[in-house]
Design a protein around this motif. Structure first.
Motif, mmCIF file in Angstrom:
data_model
loop_
_atom_site.group_PDB
_atom_site.id
_atom_site.type_symbol
_atom_site.label_atom_id
_atom_site.label_comp_id
_atom_site.label_asym_id
_atom_site.label_seq_id
_atom_site.Cartn_x
_atom_site.Cartn_y
_atom_site.Cartn_z
ATOM 1 N N ALA A 25 0.810 -1.213 0.000
ATOM 2 C CA ALA A 25 0.000 0.000 0.000
ATOM 3 C C ALA A 25 0.844 1.263 0.000
ATOM 4 N N PRO A 28 -0.904 5.151 4.159
ATOM 5 C CA PRO A 28 -1.096 4.562 5.489
ATOM 6 C C PRO A 28 -2.581 4.303 5.736
ATOM 7 N N GLY A 29 -2.880 3.175 6.297
ATOM 8 C CA GLY A 29 -4.262 2.850 6.585
ATOM 9 C C GLY A 29 -4.894 1.956 5.542
ATOM 10 N N TYR A 30 -4.198 1.762 4.440
ATOM 11 C CA TYR A 30 -4.695 0.854 3.406
ATOM 12 C C TYR A 30 -3.928 -0.468 3.512
ATOM 13 N N PRO A 31 -4.598 -1.572 3.238
ATOM 14 C CA PRO A 31 -3.910 -2.865 3.402
ATOM 15 C C PRO A 31 -2.954 -3.200 2.251
ATOM 16 N N ASN A 32 -1.851 -3.822 2.626
ATOM 17 C CA ASN A 32 -1.022 -4.530 1.651
ATOM 18 C C ASN A 32 -1.804 -5.736 1.152
ATOM 19 N N GLY B 35 3.154 -8.268 8.884
ATOM 20 C CA GLY B 35 3.650 -7.144 8.104
ATOM 21 C C GLY B 35 2.556 -6.263 7.508
ATOM 22 N N GLN B 36 1.319 -6.504 7.934
ATOM 23 C CA GLN B 36 0.225 -5.668 7.429
ATOM 24 C C GLN B 36 0.363 -4.258 8.004
ATOM 25 N N ASN B 37 -0.180 -3.280 7.304
ATOM 26 C CA ASN B 37 -0.120 -1.892 7.769
ATOM 27 C C ASN B 37 -0.803 -1.752 9.123
ATOM 28 N N GLU B 38 -0.106 -1.112 10.053
ATOM 29 C CA GLU B 38 -0.621 -0.966 11.410
ATOM 30 C C GLU B 38 -1.951 -0.203 11.446
ATOM 31 N N GLN B 39 -2.003 0.895 10.731
ATOM 32 C CA GLN B 39 -3.248 1.691 10.743
ATOM 33 C C GLN B 39 -4.423 0.910 10.157
ATOM 34 N N TYR B 40 -4.130 0.113 9.125
ATOM 35 C CA TYR B 40 -5.210 -0.693 8.549
ATOM 36 C C TYR B 40 -5.716 -1.719 9.553
ATOM 37 N N LEU B 41 -4.804 -2.331 10.289
ATOM 38 C CA LEU B 41 -5.214 -3.333 11.272
ATOM 39 C C LEU B 41 -6.095 -2.711 12.361
ATOM 40 N N SER B 43 -7.989 -0.088 11.965
ATOM 41 C CA SER B 43 -9.258 0.210 11.301
ATOM 42 C C SER B 43 -10.113 -1.048 11.138
#
Lengths: 89, 89
Positions: A25, A28-32, B35-41, B43
């Protein structure tokens, strides 16, 4: 029919703006999505398409997914699942 | 307060049954979290907690997330984001 990774890659051009060309991604805030489980990606895209996900940035994905056919969803999932987790480095 | 990776790791013991000790899902159809985006997790966990996600296996995650505090969510997100994408190999 088996999912078509190359067709998924072509269809994913619009997805890259947020999710990255390599599935990592850009925002920030969007998923990989790189290396994510294929079945999960199908399930998630269908959930957005069916408006079963709201909150956060879900309305963006509802709009993106609403026009996808089952075949397109399968191809997109196969493409992102095929990418190396963590990106191309 | 900064998120606490070690507290997140401890809290994640129950998550490992499906999402794997190293954040790589043990069950097809469940997402990898490593390794997923912290902010996405953060959310996503809040969306489950607030019942803004349904369909697929979402009811399981609604149950899991309903009792989580903001601090626990932050710690869990920090823990999974800290794990190497693709697993420990």
């Amino acid at each position: 029919a088996a999912a078509d990774v190359e067709a998924g890659k072509a269809r994913a051009a619009v997805c890259a703006a947020c999710h990255g060309k390599d599935g990592i991604a850009q925002i920030p805030g969007y998923p990989n999505l790189a290396g994510q489980n294929e079945q999960y990606l199908v399930s998630a895209l269908n959930a957005y398409k069916n408006k079963q996900r709201s909150g956060g940035q879900a309305t963006i994905m509802q709009s993106q997914a609403t026009g996808l056919s089952d075949e397109e969803i399968a191809n997109l999932a196969a493409f992102y699942a095929s990418l190396p987790a963590g990106g191309s480095n």
